[in-house]
Every structure is written in structure tokens, then in C-alpha cells.
Design an enzyme around this catalytic site. Structure first.
Site, PDB file in Angstrom:
ATOM      1  N   LYS A  69       0.673  -1.307   0.011  1.00  0.00           N
ATOM      2  CA  LYS A  69      -0.259   0.168  -0.352  1.00  0.00           C
ATOM      3  C   LYS A  69       1.063   1.421   0.261  1.00  0.00           C
ATOM      4  O   LYS A  69       0.387   2.327  -0.789  1.00  0.00           O
ATOM      5  CB  LYS A  69      -0.893  -0.162   1.468  1.00  0.00           C
ATOM      6  N   ARG A 123     -10.039   0.353   9.067  1.00  0.00           N
ATOM      7  CA  ARG A 123      -9.127  -0.666   9.106  1.00  0.00           C
ATOM      8  C   ARG A 123     -10.600  -1.164   9.676  1.00  0.00           C
ATOM      9  O   ARG A 123     -10.025  -1.905  10.453  1.00  0.00           O
ATOM     10  CB  ARG A 123      -8.002   0.133  10.103  1.00  0.00           C
ATOM     11  N   ARG A 151      12.027  -6.092   4.780  1.00  0.00           N
ATOM     12  CA  ARG A 151      11.349  -4.479   4.420  1.00  0.00           C
ATOM     13  C   ARG A 151      12.175  -3.334   5.492  1.00  0.00           C
ATOM     14  O   ARG A 151      12.859  -4.002   6.272  1.00  0.00           O
ATOM     15  CB  ARG A 151       9.728  -3.825   4.748  1.00  0.00           C
ATOM     16  N   ARG A 188      10.814  -1.640  10.798  1.00  0.00           N
ATOM     17  CA  ARG A 188      10.161  -0.605  11.473  1.00  0.00           C
ATOM     18  C   ARG A 188       9.621  -1.400  13.060  1.00  0.00           C
ATOM     19  O   ARG A 188       9.824  -2.751  12.829  1.00  0.00           O
ATOM     20  CB  ARG A 188       8.578  -0.751  10.718  1.00  0.00           C
ATOM     21  N   ARG A 246      -0.372  -8.846  13.257  1.00  0.00           N
ATOM     22  CA  ARG A 246      -0.863  -8.378  12.475  1.00  0.00           C
ATOM     23  C   ARG A 246      -2.111  -8.593  11.568  1.00  0.00           C
ATOM     24  O   ARG A 246      -2.866  -8.301  11.055  1.00  0.00           O
ATOM     25  CB  ARG A 246      -0.173  -7.324  11.739  1.00  0.00           C
TER      26      ARG A 246
END
Ligand code: AMP
Length: 216
Positions: free
Chosen positions: A13, A88, A127, A160, A171
Site C-alpha cells: 500500500k 481498518r 522490509r 520498523r 498484524r
């Protein structure tokens, strides 16, 4: 053009939102980025949000809805916007409908980027994000030229806190339980468009441009 980007964590996203910003000149409204900023600045809101974010849980609706309400009032949203990571939950989607109604706006399209779960885990644990400019890298698919250094601004790359595998699994669970029902919510409204998120970055962007070119 008023858009929503939907998709699980790590579906791309943020990456696609940045491409849309460049191409269509509309601002990206990322609740994740705004919350991380608040955490970095140590505001009261940031301190509260951090407790949830570190566990991979959702920050309470009223906090996030308040942030988005303020942001949508900014003048740069006049010509359109792209919501990334919001809504969300169904409660957030309903609150969004209400606030847009009040200012005489509506969502033109909801783009749902789909990626299977195992691929998502592989993506997220690799990531890395730039501390300075927020650029996103993947250690295998789109690595920086120099390790731990941003190609664009030279900033330091970091992982992160919520990109560690355990948190990613949580998540994903939260996504399935609370966010996935939004697919049906927007399908019923006739504004949902599915995009295959397993393609490479440009392939996904081409699909998105195809969708957006059909909106008038
Ligand atoms: P993201 O960068 O979109 O993956 O968001 C990172 C984290 O910020 C999420 O795991 C949540 O803890 C929090 N967050 C971001 N957007 C929302 C939202 N719309 N509602 C609740 N929590 C959010």
C-alpha cells in the site's frame, strides 16, 4: 479523485501510494506514518498509540478517526487524496462516510491489493524503511545500493519495530478479523477494485492505473 488503498500489512500500500502521489498529484494520507511521527515526537497521542503499535494491535478507533478528520480538512485535500491504512475497521469506514458526507465528498474507488499470507511474511521481515524520507526497500527484491543507506537521501535504513515476524503474524490476524470485512463493505457499495499484489511494483501500478483510468 478520492481513493482508499486496502490490503493486508506488507501488501504494498505504502509503495503504491507513493507512485499514485507522483502520477496524480494528490496527497497520501497514511495513518501509520502519522502515528509513527507522533511516536517519534513523543506527543501524548504518540505515547498512547505506541502501546498498541508495538504489539501489532490497532490503535483505538477514536484516536485514528480524529487524526484523519483533521487531515482531510487541510487545503491540499481539496483536489483529492489517497487514504493508505485507513479505514481498518467497519467503525472507521462508517465514520469516514459520515465525515465525507458532512463536507460533500465521496470515495471514488477502493483499491484492494491482494497478496497471500506467506508472501506477506517474507516481504515484511525483509522490509527496511528510511528514517529520514520514509522510502521503502526490500533486502531481496529492491535492495539499497549501499547496505543500510537510502539511495534517495542517504538517510539510515531501519526495520520498523512492528516488522518483526511475531508482530507481523499478529498484524495479519488483526487484519483478517477487523479489516478484511471492509472488502465486502465496499463491494456492496460498488466501488471495490481488486488488484493482484503479487506482481512486481510496476506491474501492480499498471493495474492500478488501469482501474483509475476508467473512473471519470
Ligand atoms: P501501517 O503503517 O499502516 O502498517 O500501520 C502501522 C500500525 O499503526 C498498525 O499496525 C496499527 O497499530 C497502527 N495503525 C495505522 N493505521 C491504523 C488505523 N487506521 N486504525 C488503527 N490503527 C492503525
Amino acid at each position: 479523485m478520492n481513493l482508499i488503498l486496502l490490503g493486508g500489512p506488507g501488501a504494498g500500500k505504502g509503495t503504491q501510494a507513493k507512485l499514485i502521489v507522483e502520477e496524480y498529484k494528490i496527497p497520501q494520507i497514511s495513518t501509520g506514518d502519522m502515528l509513527r511521527d507522533a511516536v517519534k515526537q513523543g506527543t501524548e497521542l504518540g505515547k498512547k498509540a505506541k502501546e498498541y503499535m508495538d504489539k501489532g494491535e490497532l490503535v483505538p478507533d477514536e484516536i485514528v478517526i480524529g487524526i484523519v478528520r483533521d487531515r482531510l480538512k487541510q487545503p491540499d485535500c481539496e483536489k483529492g487524496f489517497i487514504l493508505d491504512g485507513f479505514p481498518r475497521t467497519i467503525a472507521q469506514a462508517e465514520a469516514l462516510d459520515k465525515m465525507l458526507d458532512e463536507i460533500g465528498k465521496k470515495i471514488d474507488a477502493v483499491i484492494n491489493i491482494y497478496v497471500p499470507e506467506e508472501e506477506i511474511v517474507k516481504r515484511i521481515v525483509n522490509r527496511r524503511t528510511c528514517k529520514k524520507c520514509g522510502a521503502i526497500y526490500h533486502l531481496i527484491y529492491s535492495p539499497p545500493k549501499e547496505p543500510d543507506k537510502c539511495d534517495k537521501c542517504g538517510g539510515e535504513l531501519y526495520q520498523r519495530d512492528d516488522d518483526k515476524e511475531e508482530t507481523v503474524r499478529e498484524r495479519l490476524r488483526v487484519y483478517k478479523e477487523q479489516t478484511e470485512p471492509l472488502i465486502e463493505y465496499y463491494k456492496k457499495k460498488g466501488i471495490l477494485y481488486n488488484v493482484d499484489g503479487t506482481k512486481d511494483i510496476n506491474g501492480v501500478f499498471e493495474e492500478i492505473k488501469g482501474v483509475l483510468s476508467k473512473l471519470s
